[in-house]
Write an enzyme that holds these catalytic residues in place. Structure first.
Site, PDB file in Angstrom:
ATOM      1  N   ASN A   9       0.865  -1.191   0.000  1.00 45.11           N
ATOM      2  CA  ASN A   9       0.000   0.000   0.000  1.00 45.11           C
ATOM      3  C   ASN A   9       0.895   1.232   0.000  1.00 45.11           C
ATOM      4  OD1 ASN A   9      -1.913   1.993   0.403  1.00 45.11           O
ATOM      5  ND2 ASN A   9      -2.231   1.510   2.566  1.00 45.11           N
ATOM      6  N   LYS A  11       0.080   4.298  -0.203  1.00 40.81           N
ATOM      7  CA  LYS A  11      -0.532   5.497   0.384  1.00 40.81           C
ATOM      8  C   LYS A  11      -0.325   6.696  -0.556  1.00 40.81           C
ATOM      9  CE  LYS A  11      -0.126   3.474   4.934  1.00 40.81           C
ATOM     10  NZ  LYS A  11       0.031   3.696   6.390  1.00 40.81           N
ATOM     11  N   HIS A  95      -9.458   1.106   5.357  1.00 38.53           N
ATOM     12  CA  HIS A  95      -8.145   1.310   5.985  1.00 38.53           C
ATOM     13  C   HIS A  95      -8.302   2.245   7.184  1.00 38.53           C
ATOM     14  CE1 HIS A  95      -3.975   2.579   6.570  1.00 38.53           C
ATOM     15  NE2 HIS A  95      -3.635   1.479   5.924  1.00 38.53           N
ATOM     16  N   GLU A  97      -6.721   4.691   8.181  1.00 42.36           N
ATOM     17  CA  GLU A  97      -6.577   6.120   7.881  1.00 42.36           C
ATOM     18  C   GLU A  97      -7.853   6.678   7.258  1.00 42.36           C
ATOM     19  OE1 GLU A  97      -1.773   5.595   7.303  1.00 42.36           O
ATOM     20  OE2 GLU A  97      -3.053   5.804   5.538  1.00 42.36           O
ATOM     21  N   GLU A 167      -5.089  -4.770  11.034  1.00 39.20           N
ATOM     22  CA  GLU A 167      -4.095  -3.717  11.222  1.00 39.20           C
ATOM     23  C   GLU A 167      -4.359  -3.032  12.558  1.00 39.20           C
ATOM     24  OE1 GLU A 167      -4.510  -0.844   8.017  1.00 39.20           O
ATOM     25  OE2 GLU A 167      -6.479  -0.307   8.773  1.00 39.20           O
ATOM     26  N   GLY A 173       2.574   2.953  11.255  1.00 40.14           N
ATOM     27  CA  GLY A 173       3.398   4.147  11.134  1.00 40.14           C
ATOM     28  C   GLY A 173       4.023   4.594  12.436  1.00 40.14           C
ATOM     29  N   SER A 208       3.448  -1.868  10.471  1.00 40.92           N
ATOM     30  CA  SER A 208       4.902  -1.762  10.637  1.00 40.92           C
ATOM     31  C   SER A 208       5.618  -3.079  10.359  1.00 40.92           C
ATOM     32  CB  SER A 208       5.248  -1.244  12.044  1.00 40.92           C
ATOM     33  OG  SER A 208       4.745   0.055  12.244  1.00 40.92           O
TER      34      SER A 208
END
Length: 248
Positions: A9, A11, A95, A97, A167, A173, A208
């Protein structure tokens, strides 16, 4: 389980030069890694270029998001049919985010999941808990609710051919990563939850993942591969993670 799967991904990173170099390198290397399925998800503007670069290879293309609507006056949106038309096989939905930064709740994520299926795309459904939820012992409750939103809207068989990515939000991150044992416990819970509905999806870990921790995570019996963020932007790192997913 089916063949392990590793998805990159990107991003909101990349440019045309990066697409040519990175997708080209991964596409070339994919032939020697037939034991693992590999996909990349660049930003929308580069999907067509990526599709051209990987043409004829075993590497598959995915997108990072899609609209609920199939078409219409929805400025700035991209439909599933458009993604399929430019060569996408996968699309990420839900996701963390998107959920946290753009306010997408589980009901909207479920509608996006349904839109992906309608466009003949394989959705990668992301689920996971915040740090406070984990510390409160609510991990399973949170993930069950995220899964149930899809099952209730799309039916019990909706997840059968899909991909689920666990996740933990606290590990994305941040440099933190769930231990292999923590990841396995949640993956086992997810598998049990969806198998009760007759589904046997591929379940990925995302959060990560790096070359130095991938092997330990992928060795767990219910971890079928990874959804990779930052490490997918460097060919050598991403391919090392793909190597860690190869069946032993």
């Amino acid at each position: 389980m089916s063949r392990p799967l590793v998805v990159g991904n990107w991003k909101m990173f990349g440019d045309r030069q990066m697409v040519a170099g990175l997708v080209g390198a991964v596409a070339e290397a994919a032939a020697a890694r037939a034991g693992v399925a590999i996909a990349v998800c660049p930003p929308f503007p580069y999907l067509s270029q990526a599709a051209a670069v990987l043409q004829g290879s075993a590497l598959r293309l995915g997108a990072q998001n899609l609209a609920v609507e199939a078409s219409g006056a929805y400025t700035g949106e991209v439909s599933g049919a458009m993604l399929r038309d430019v060569g996408c096989h996968y699309v990420i939905v839900g996701h963390s985010e998107r959920r946290s930064l753009f306010g997408e709740d589980s009901a909207l994520v479920a509608r996006k999941f349904r839109a992906a299926l309608a466009a003949d795309l394989t959705p990668i459904l992301c689920v996971g808990e915040q740090l406070a939820e984990r510390e409160a012992g609510d991990t399973e409750r949170v993930i069950a609710a995220q899964l149930d939103a899809v099952l209730e809207l799309c039916g019990e068989q909706a997840l059968a051919g899909a991909v689920i990515a666990y996740e933990p939000v606290w590990a994305i991150g941040t440099g933190k990563v769930a231990t292999p044992e923590q990841a396995q416990a949640v993956h086992r819970f997810i598998r049990q939850r969806v198998s009760a509905a007759g589904s046997t999806p591929t379940i990925l870990y995302g959060g990560s993942v790096k070359p130095d921790n991938a092997a330990g995570l992928f060795a767990q019996p219910d971890v079928d591969g990874g959804l990779i963020g930052g490490a997918s932007l460097v060919a050598d790192q991403f391919l090392s993670i793909c190597d860690a997913a190869l069946p032993r």
